[in-house]
Structures are given as structure tokens and as C-alpha cells.
Design an enzyme around this catalytic site. Structure first.
Site, short mmCIF file in Angstrom:
data_model
loop_
_atom_site.label_atom_id
_atom_site.label_comp_id
_atom_site.label_asym_id
_atom_site.label_seq_id
_atom_site.Cartn_x
_atom_site.Cartn_y
_atom_site.Cartn_z
CG HIS A 1 -1.93 0.94 1.39
ND1 HIS A 1 -1.71 2.26 1.70
CD2 HIS A 1 -3.27 0.81 1.24
CE1 HIS A 1 -2.88 2.89 1.74
NE2 HIS A 1 -3.84 2.03 1.46
CG ASP B 1 0.32 -2.62 6.22
OD1 ASP B 1 -0.66 -2.81 6.95
OD2 ASP B 1 0.31 -1.89 5.22
CD GLN C 1 -7.07 -4.63 3.87
OE1 GLN C 1 -8.03 -5.38 4.09
NE2 GLN C 1 -7.23 -3.34 3.64
CE LYS D 1 -7.40 -0.22 6.10
NZ LYS D 1 -8.21 0.23 4.97
CB CYS E 1 -3.70 3.22 -1.59
SG CYS E 1 -4.79 4.60 -1.28
#
Ligand code: PLP
Length: 416
Positions: free
Chosen positions: A133, A210, A213, A236, A374
């Protein structure tokens, strides 16, 4: 959509009851029942999160950490309870390893700045991947420019999987940080993060995951992974916007300078010299998003009330079903066909633009995301202007996947 039959799903989740906890799911859009498949961008919020926001402002609003009065102490305790819940949720060793941020982007910026300042010398290398991202590209670019370091990129193959042989070639004694996404937001690829962490550690590099997700889709255990840093966003994972988490190993966070100066992050201030507070407060300057911090705890409660492993199994079933069904549509090309995927189905349809498909689906009450998500380098790699992305959460159903497929068939007929 109140009574949902989930055929071929071996588990025993009551999806209808889960859906009932999300008031927004019973609304209509353009006169049609909402089919919300834009969960990769943000998830909807369960009633218990909404109620916690209401209760906070109705009964407990106060600034935290500084007040001696009842409300301040109440709000402080509630905020700190979330820190402990997150510690338990990701299995961190200490609660002071949990730093509240504004979200994933903020956490990566904090880390890139602060780790860069303490640990990066000219010529050092930072490794990211081809599927990051923008939030996990730009902060490292800024830091590399500042510190004279070099940004290197692990390439991926046509399926959207990292080419691990190339990773091993790129990893060397100059690599100081491997900053990588756990699950790709535009491809759905689940990366082999344990292998990456172990290899990086052997070369003396640190690893940041990261987990934007990942955190609400699969179990994340920072001690088992032995990961050095991990970032994610509340919004999220069924929580409110404006708050997120940076996890870091105690000794590494202690070695990093503060990112921002101000209230809460200090021990003493004189005009000559300021001494900094201990973890976690050293990295938490100023009044935080108190309400969101408290409500993130309610979001963790929601996830734990179902169980992350149940969530992972059900969402895997949904993704497999959607992947199978979408192949019925002529001209569909799935972008991202990794062997191990989660949460995301990205695709393009021959002769149509993703934006036009997205607009037509919206007219049918179906919310998907279209565009580059993104991740412009990913779109460039696959030579597409963007994709249509359906991304799933625990409240989505097989019937909603069917509605998406029917909607796509209609859209294609209108556009071609
Ligand atoms: N990283 C990944 C993989 C994402 O999917 C996102 C958001 O979509 C981000 C980072 C940025 O998250 P936020 O905008 O909450 O900071």
C-alpha cells in the site's frame, strides 16, 4: 437477508445473528438492500461499538492520564483497558509495547521517522515489496531520502506472490528493515511472513508487518511470529476511525526517539532540557482520540465473541465461493491468484472500465471499490488502470456473493 443459509460451510456460525448486530446492514441504497463489499476500505460497526461511543459521550467524556477527578480516571481506565485487550489479542509480552496511533499510516510514519533517526546510516537498505500500500512505500521513501538509505523492492510473480528467491538475493547485511504487508489489500495475497521474519533476523534486520488487512481476518500472534513491529487500524476491524496500533518489542521502542513532542510524552520540561516519558507514553504526544481508543476495545470484544479462527474459516469459504462464481462471467480476469489468499477478490472485465462497473453496481445497492486501491505499482505491474475489488467481512453472505455475480452480469450486458 435476515435468514441466511450458508450451504457448504462446515462451521456453525449464526451469520444472521452477526448481521443483526450491524444496523447499517439493514439499510437500502438506491432502493435496494445494501450489499456491502468494501470491507478492505473500512468495515461496518457493530451495535456494541456504536453504543460505546454513545455511552462515552453521554456518561464518561473527560481528558485522560492527567485528571484526579472521577471522570478522568474512569476514561483513563477505559482507554487503558483497550491497550490491555490489544496486548492480549496480538499476544504481546507487555502492554507498554502497544502504542496508540491514528491508524496504520500514522504507525508506519512514526516507525520510519523514529527508527530511521536511531538506526539508519547512509548506505543502509530498507526492503519492501512490490505489493505494498502507498502507506508502506512513501514513509520509507521519505526516510531513505533523509538518511541516505536505499529502498529495495521484492518483486512478485504473475499470480501476485512474492518471488522468495529474489527476496533472499536482496536480503544482505546492509538490510536494516524489512517492511512488508501481511495480506495485500489489492490482491488478497497472504505473504509467508514467518519465513521472511526468520530470514531477516538471521541477517540482523528488523521486520515490520503491515497488518491492516490481516488483523480482523486471521490470528496474529506477535510472539509466535517474533515480529519486531506490527501496525494496524481500528476502522478495518469493526472499530471506529482515527485510532490504530503500533506494536513494537520493548527494547526496540526504548531505543527509538519520540516522533512528536507535546503533552503526555514528557517526564519533565524546562526551557533548557526535556526528559521523555516511558513507554508507551513516549510515543503518544497530545490528547489522543480517547473515544475511539475505548471503542476499539469493544471491537476486539466483538471479534473475540465470534473467534478469529471461525472468522478466518468462514471468510475463506466466502472468498473461495466468490472466486468460483466469478469465473462464470465472460472476460473476467482475476488480479491476484496467489495460492494463499484472504479477504479480497480483485478483478477486471474485458472491454469495461472498473469505474463504470462500480457505478452500475452501486445503482443495484452493491458497494465495491474500484481504482488502484492505493497500490499504483501493483496496477502498473498487471498493466491495468485499476481493478474492481470485492472485499469480505464476517457479516457477508453467500447470497450477497450471488447478488454481486448477478449485478456484474447485468453491468456487463449494459456496458458491452
Ligand atoms: N496498509 C494496507 C495494507 C491497507 O489496506 C491500508 C488501507 O487500506 C493501509 C495500509 C492504510 O490504512 P489507514 O488508511 O487506516 O492508515
Amino acid at each position: 437477508m435476515s435468514s441466511v443459509v450458508v450451504s457448504n460451510y462446515a462451521g456453525s456460525l449464526d451469520i444472521a445473528a452477526i448481521r443483526a448486530a450491524f444496523p447499517i446492514l439493514s439499510t437500502t441504497v438506491n432502493g435496494k438492500p445494501l450489499v456491502y463489499l468494501d470491507n478492505g476500505a473500512t468495515t461496518q460497526k457493530p451495535q456494541r461499538v456504536i453504543d460505546t461511543i454513545n455511552e462515552y459521550y453521554t456518561r464518561h467524556n473527560s481528558n485522560i492520564h492527567r485528571g484526579v477527578h472521577f471522570l478522568s480516571q474512569y476514561a483513563t481506565d477505559a482507554y487503558e483497558v483497550t491497550r490491555k485487550k490489544i496486548q492480549r489479542f496480538i499476544n504481546a509480552k507487555h502492554d507498554h509495547e502497544i502504542i496508540f496511533t491514528k491508524g496504520t499510516t500514522d504507525g508506519i510514519n512514526l516507525l520510519a521517522y523514529s527508527f530511521g533517526k536511531s538506526s539508519i546510516q547512509p548506505g543502509d537498505e530498507i526492503l519492501i515489496s512490490a505489493m505494498e500500500h502507498h502507506s508502506n512505500i512513501v514513509p520509507w521513501q521519505i526516510m531513505c531520502e533523509d538518511r541516505g538509505a536505499v529502498l529495495r523492492v521484492i518483486p512478485m510473480n504473475e499470480k501476485g506472490e512474492l518471488i522468495m528467491e529474489e527476496f533472499y538475493k536482496l536480503l544482505n547485511s546492509k538490510t536494516k528493515m524489512v517492511a512488508i504487508t501481511y495480506i495485500s489489500n489489492s490482491l488478497g495475497t497472504v505473504n509467508p511472513v514467518k519465513e521472511i521474519i526468520d530470514a531477516a533476523h538471521q541477517k540482523g534486520a528488523k521486520v515490520m508487518l503491515d497488518a491492516a488487512q490481516a488483523i480482523h481476518h486471521i490470528a496474529v500472534d506477535v510472539q509466535k511470529l517474533e515480529v519486531d513491529f506490527l501496525v494496524f487500524s481500528s476502522h478495518k476491524m469493526y472499530g471506529p476511525t482515527g485510532v490504530g496500533i503500533l506494536y513494537g518489542k520493548e527494547e526496540l521502542l526504548n531505543a527509538m526517539p519520540p516522533y512528536q513532542g507535546g503533552g503526555d510524552m514528557i517526564k519533565t520540561v524546562t526551557f533548557e532540557k526535556t526528559t521523555y516519558n516511558e513507554l508507551p507514553f513516549k510515543f503518544e504526544a497530545g490528547t489522543p482520540n480517547i473515544e475511539a481508543g475505548i471503542c476499539l476495545g469493544a471491537a476486539v470484544d466483538f471479534i473475540e465473541s465470534i473467534g478469529i479462527d471461525h472468522i478466518a474459516a468462514y471468510e475463506e469459504y466466502l472468498l473461495n465461493y466468490a472466486t468460483e462464481q466469478i469465473k462464470q462471467i465472460q472476460g473476467v480476469r482475476i488480479i491476484g491468484e496467489a495460492a494463499h489468499k484472504s479477504g479480497v477478490l480483485s478483478f477486471v472485465i474485458d472491454g469495461t472500465h472498473p469505474y463504470d462497473v462500480g457505478v452500475l453496481l452501486d445503482k443495484m445497492g452493491i458497494a465495491v471499490r474500484t481504482g488502484h486501491h492505493c497500490t499504483e505499482p501493483v496496477m502498473n505491474f498487471f498493466k491495468v488502470p485499476g481493478t474492481i475489488r470485492a472485499s469480505f467481512a464476517i457479516y457477508n453472505t453467500k447470497e450477497e456473493v450471488d447478488a454481486l455475480i448477478a449485478g456484474l452480469k447485468k453491468a456487463v450486458m449494459m456496458l458491452l
